[in-house]
Enzyme design. Structure first.
Site, PDB file in Angstrom:
ATOM      1  N   GLY A  14      21.649  65.728  -8.813  1.00 37.07           N
ATOM      2  CA  GLY A  14      22.957  65.672  -9.095  1.00 37.07           C
ATOM      3  C   GLY A  14      23.424  64.696  -8.367  1.00 37.07           C
ATOM      4  N   ASN A  16      25.031  61.933  -8.073  1.00 38.91           N
ATOM      5  CA  ASN A  16      26.162  61.099  -8.872  1.00 38.91           C
ATOM      6  C   ASN A  16      27.147  62.222  -9.499  1.00 38.91           C
ATOM      7  OD1 ASN A  16      26.212  57.838  -9.366  1.00 38.91           O
ATOM      8  ND2 ASN A  16      24.047  59.359 -10.118  1.00 38.91           N
ATOM      9  N   LYS A  93      18.256  63.727 -21.573  1.00 35.60           N
ATOM     10  CA  LYS A  93      18.488  64.138 -23.963  1.00 35.60           C
ATOM     11  C   LYS A  93      19.720  62.939 -24.041  1.00 35.60           C
ATOM     12  CE  LYS A  93      16.214  67.444 -23.677  1.00 35.60           C
ATOM     13  NZ  LYS A  93      14.875  68.060 -24.520  1.00 35.60           N
ATOM     14  N   ASN A 109      27.441  56.200 -18.796  1.00 32.44           N
ATOM     15  CA  ASN A 109      26.109  56.650 -18.329  1.00 32.44           C
ATOM     16  C   ASN A 109      25.859  55.827 -17.091  1.00 32.44           C
ATOM     17  OD1 ASN A 109      23.430  57.907 -18.117  1.00 32.44           O
ATOM     18  ND2 ASN A 109      22.631  55.844 -18.820  1.00 32.44           N
ATOM     19  N   HIS A 111      23.087  53.587 -15.223  1.00 39.97           N
ATOM     20  CA  HIS A 111      21.285  53.264 -15.121  1.00 39.97           C
ATOM     21  C   HIS A 111      21.523  52.594 -14.214  1.00 39.97           C
ATOM     22  CE1 HIS A 111      17.866  52.636 -16.982  1.00 39.97           C
ATOM     23  NE2 HIS A 111      17.517  51.376 -17.408  1.00 39.97           N
ATOM     24  N   ASP A 152      20.282  52.849 -23.738  1.00 45.13           N
ATOM     25  CA  ASP A 152      20.608  51.667 -23.021  1.00 45.13           C
ATOM     26  C   ASP A 152      21.413  50.783 -23.295  1.00 45.13           C
ATOM     27  OD1 ASP A 152      19.889  53.746 -20.824  1.00 45.13           O
ATOM     28  OD2 ASP A 152      17.817  52.781 -20.650  1.00 45.13           O
ATOM     29  N   GLU A 181      24.471  53.652  -6.358  1.00 46.41           N
ATOM     30  CA  GLU A 181      25.892  54.128  -8.198  1.00 46.41           C
ATOM     31  C   GLU A 181      26.627  55.179  -7.570  1.00 46.41           C
ATOM     32  OE1 GLU A 181      22.641  56.107 -10.152  1.00 46.41           O
ATOM     33  OE2 GLU A 181      21.176  55.439  -9.398  1.00 46.41           O
TER      34      GLU A 181
END
Ligand code: GRF
Length: 208
Positions: A14, A16, A93, A109, A111, A152, A181
């Protein structure tokens, strides 16, 4: 500006999540994390939430007889917290079409590479950076994208580049990418708080 009610979904450390918590506390991001949800009861992300007095919930498919019952519970939690956006931050998930359709264009999201390259099933964690180094590309980066029903694949909201150095290992590269990120995710979410993102034909247009 609209204060965004966020649900952050995590499976692991975690970092991010932490960068989003910090950005809200520093007033760089106009939002509130209403709940942190993890499918992994041991995720350090849950502890980070607790430390900041944010509701933390362990919610896993394993607790339910069917995927539909899991979805029902997740939707209940999201609705009762009046969630505007779902932020996936290392959530391992795939969300179901039911959730994705209910929160269309409202799930993000991050990536650790420049999509549409180095993405798709199996491309997560260190595997991404291994593939990047193996390919010989000189530039990698991070991508924040909308989550749609294909892994993605959704519209790209923001990307930043990171140089691949000749002596990089997957680990050294992962570390540099992760720092970027943390910078990128909060900026991308803030664009939604400022209502600056328009989405048409799987592309985003950022209003200046
Ligand atoms: C990040 O590299 C992110 O790009 C990927 O999962 C990782 C999560 O790291 N989706 P953390 O749990 O935020 O530290």
């Amino acid at each position: 500006m609209k204060k965004l009610n966020l649900a952050v979904l995590c499976s692991g450390g975690g970092t991010n999540l932490q960068s989003i918590i910090d950005a809200i506390e520093n007033k760089e991001l106009f939002g509130e994390i209403k709940i942190v949800i993890s499918n992994n009861s041991k995720a350090f992300a849950l502890e980070r939430a607790n430390k900041h007095n944010i509701s933390a919930l362990h919610l896993s498919h394993k607790q339910f007889a069917t995927p539909e019952e899991f979805d029902q519970k997740l939707l209940e939690v999201l609705k009762s917290n009046q969630i505007d956006m779902i932020i996936l931050a290392g959530y391992m998930k795939m969300l179901s079409p039911t959730i994705i359709r209910t929160y269309k264009n409202k799930i993000l999201n991050i990536h650790p590479a420049l999509l549409p390259h180095f993405g798709g099933p199996g491309m997560y964690g260190i595997h991404v950076h291994e593939a990047v180094i193996k390919s010989g590309v000189k530039i990698t980066g991070v991508t924040v994208h909308i989550v749609d029903e294909v892994y993605d694949h959704g519209a790209i909201v923001m990307q930043k580049a990171v140089e691949v150095k000749d002596d990089d290992t997957p680990e050294t590269l992962a570390e540099r990418v992760l720092k970027v990120e943390h910078q990128t995710y909060k900026e991308a979410i803030q664009l939604f708080a400022e209502d600056k993102v328009e989405i048409r034909d799987n592309k985003t247009y950022i209003k200046l």
